[in-house]
Structure formats: structure tokens, C-alpha cells
Design a protein around this motif. Structure first.
Motif, mmCIF file in Angstrom:
data_model
loop_
_atom_site.group_PDB
_atom_site.id
_atom_site.type_symbol
_atom_site.label_atom_id
_atom_site.label_comp_id
_atom_site.label_asym_id
_atom_site.label_seq_id
_atom_site.Cartn_x
_atom_site.Cartn_y
_atom_site.Cartn_z
ATOM 1 N N LYS A 161 0.829 -1.209 0.000
ATOM 2 C CA LYS A 161 0.000 0.000 0.000
ATOM 3 C C LYS A 161 0.864 1.260 0.000
ATOM 4 C CE LYS A 161 -3.959 -2.185 2.276
ATOM 5 N NZ LYS A 161 -4.911 -2.142 3.426
ATOM 6 N N GLY A 162 1.917 1.225 -0.831
ATOM 7 C CA GLY A 162 2.768 2.398 -0.986
ATOM 8 C C GLY A 162 3.801 2.602 0.105
ATOM 9 N N GLN A 163 3.896 1.679 1.068
ATOM 10 C CA GLN A 163 4.860 1.814 2.154
ATOM 11 C C GLN A 163 5.801 0.616 2.186
ATOM 12 O OE1 GLN A 163 2.548 2.337 5.744
ATOM 13 N NE2 GLN A 163 2.342 4.546 5.417
ATOM 14 N N ASP A 164 7.059 0.859 2.581
ATOM 15 C CA ASP A 164 8.038 -0.219 2.708
ATOM 16 C C ASP A 164 7.751 -1.030 3.975
ATOM 17 O OD1 ASP A 164 9.313 0.528 0.421
ATOM 18 O OD2 ASP A 164 10.934 1.608 1.422
#
Length: 347
Positions: A161-164
């Protein structure tokens, strides 16, 4: 001192009144954001019979409840409501949960009972689907105590979801040869990161784990922040299995393919041709050829202090300046006498 006659065991708690009084301790707690409901404190409580129930309180009561109801301390709860337990992942199988409000009174108890109330789940029951997937496995040994790590992959950083987010995958085998796939995320993966290249056996316990399915296979994962992970636990069950493991423990080597991929190999007895046999932990097949890798134990010193370090293959090779196979004398025994070390290492 609590009037034991007025205390209700957890199994008897039901939603029909709010004047309940029960003696419990917190086995686990974590903060959870429920979206529109805001942040809540989630807890797993147990009574002295080991019956468990989940409990919750809203944001404005969190600090007070954390102070009065700390982890591991027995307390008496008076005046609380009980409601239907719900949710996709429930930490206990109790049909109800406790709701702590501003009317709830929390007092100290004189009960002394240090048990963490483990009841170990069998791998067969997990694999065969005997556990409902909407319940977390409250007391499951995912460890060398009841499972040996046979493949611990490198920790990866992936986009979610766009996060590491970090994740680590491994398989565990119990004493009966049953194995389970495991995948841990976030802080749980970071806990294992330092052990990925370690050749020593890991004692590993995860409580309140989630059962999921990936490509048709059962997989054990952490349930967001609700899981508990212990590295090298000291409870009696773990120590007993660790002692048994020490009796059966065999030397380890690492299999290295041309592309640099490494898998550990267990030393077996020689065959009738006096060839040394090994078993690849990943593929569970017997092999006759392995390549050694560095595992150097060092004591380093500066002008203030000394400390111990362990250098594994890649880092050690950079410092020594030679391939380990060039220094290997054909013995599989660990060298402990510093006078017997190869000259490139002593230098």
C-alpha cells in the motif's frame, strides 16, 4: 483480600448484566486503531484456571487501565459489561468479550500465579484445518521446541500500500516431521533479521498467530500487532526441548550454488564407501559435496573496552582477503585453538 465466593470465573461471564466481578491477569495487550472508533486498548485476560477472554477499553480510559492493570499482575475487575465477541481475527475462542468503562473498578489481588498458561497446538491440527481461521492461535509453539527452522530466507523489504515493509519467510518442522510455512511482517521480521545467517538453532515461540492460506498451503503469520514473539524463551517446555535438541544436534555446513544461493546442510554418518554424507535442509535430499563458509568469532579491543563479534561469510571474506575454501584443511571440526588458525586469519 478478595471475597472468592463473589468472583466469577471467565467461563461463566455472559452479557445479561454489568455487575460482574472477576479475578484476572493480562497475558497480552496492544493498541489498535478501529477507524471511526479511534484508538482502543485490546487485551487478553486469563483467570487462574487458564480460561481466556478478550477485553477492550476506549481511548479516554487507556492510560488509566494500563496503569491499574499491568501485564502479568493479578487484579480484580468489578462492574464491567460483557458483549458478543466479533471481528475477523479473535484472540480467544470465548464467545464474549469484556468492556471496561469509567464505571469499572480495578483493585489489586493477593493471588500469586506466574504461569503464562501455554497450551501448545499440534501442527497436524493446524495443517488439517481443525482450527477456525477467524481465531488467533493463542498458544502455539512455532519454535525449535516444537519445530526446527529448516529454511530461513533473507529478510526482504517490499511495498505494501505504498509503504516499505519488511518480511521474512521460513519453514518449521516438528518432532514428527510435520512442517509449516511461516511469514512474519514488520517488527517481527526485524527481530529475526540478525539471525538470518546464524548457524545456531533458534528457539522460537509465537503466540496469537494468524492462520492464512497462500497458493493452497497453510501459512502462519503475525496478526498485525496482536502477536507475541519470543526468541530463546526460558519456560520449562522450551528448556526441555532445547536439552533434547542438544543431544541430537549435528554439525552444520552451507551448500552454495554457483549463483551464490546458500542452504544449510546437516552432517550425516559416512556411507559404506567412507564418503561423507550431508542432507540439504531445503530439499531434504542427501548430498556428498558441500562448500565451507566463514564463521569467525573475534574479540576486538579499543582504548576503552573489549567486545565479542561474529563475522559470517561475506564480511569475513572481505576482511581476511581469501576464499574460505582456500584455507580449509578438510576438517569439519570448529577450530578453537588460536594457535591452529590459518595464517591469513591470524594476520
Amino acid at each position: 483480600m478478595a471475597n472468592n465466593a463473589s468472583l466469577k470465573p471467565v467461563k461463566d461471564l455472559k452479557p445479561f448484566k454489568t455487575k460482574w466481578r472477576s479475578q484476572v491477569k493480562v497475558l497480552h495487550s496492544w493498541l489498535q486503531n478501529t477507524g471511526s472508533g479511534g484508538e482502543t486498548l485490546q487485551m487478553v485476560l486469563t483467570d487462574e484456571q487458564g480460561e481466556k477472554i478478550s477485553a477492550t477499553c476506549k481511548r479516554n480510559h487507556i492510560l488509566s487501565v494500563q496503569r491499574k492493570l499491568p501485564l502479568g499482575k493479578w487484579c480484580v475487575l468489578t462492574t464491567f459489561s460483557v458483549s458478543q465477541a466479533s471481528g475477523q481475527y479473535r484472540p480467544t475462542s470465548h464467545p464474549y468479550k469484556i468492556m471496561i468503562s469509567d464505571e469499572t473498578v480495578i483493585t489489586n489481588s493477593d493471588l500469586i500465579q506466574d504461569s503464562i498458561f501455554l497450551s501448545l497446538a499440534r501442527y497436524e491440527d493446524i495443517i488439517d484445518g481443525n482450527f477456525k481461521t477467524n481465531f488467533l492461535i493463542g498458544n502455539t509453539f512455532m519454535s525449535i521446541c516444537y519445530g526446527k527452522i529448516v529454511r530461513l530466507e533473507p529478510v526482504q523489504t517490499v511495498q505494501v500500500k505504498g509503504q516499505d515493509r519488511k518480511k521474512v519467510q521460513f519453514r518449521l518442522v516438528d518432532a514428527n516431521g510435520k512442517d509449516l510455512a511461516c511469514c512474519l511482517w514488520g517488527k517481527y521480521a526485524e527481530q529475526l533479521e540478525a539471525y538470518v545467517e546464524c548457524e545456531q538453532p533458534l528457539i522460537y515461540l509465537i503466540r496469537f498467530a494468524k492462520i492464512s492460506f497462500y497458493r493452497g498451503e497453510v501459512k502462519i503469520t503475525n496478526a498485525f500487532d496482536a502477536s507475541i514473539v519470543y526468541l530463546d524463551p526460558t519456560m520449562e517446555e522450551a528448556l526441555q526441548f532445547k536439552e533434547k535438541l542438544g543431544e541430537d544436534e549435528l554439525p552444520l555446513a552451507v551448500i552454495e550454488k554457483k549463483n551464490g544461493c546458500k542452504h544449510r546442510a546437516i552432517k550425516l554418518a559416512s556411507n559404506h564407501d567412507d564418503n561423507q554424507l550431508w542432507r540439504c535442509e531445503k530439499r531434504q535430499v542427501k548430498i556428498t559435496e558441500v562448500i565451507p563458509v566463514f564463521k569467525l568469532h573475534l574479540i576486538v579491543r579499543d582504548d576503552t573496552e573489549t567486545c565479542k563479534l561474529m563475522l559470517l561469510n561475506t564480511v569475513a571474506k572481505t576482511i581476511v582477503g581469501r576464499e574460505v575454501v582456500d584455507l580449509w584443511d578438510g576438517s569439519y571440526d570448529e577450530i578453537e585453538d588460536p594457535e591452529l588458525l590459518p595464517e591469513p586469519i591470524r594476520a
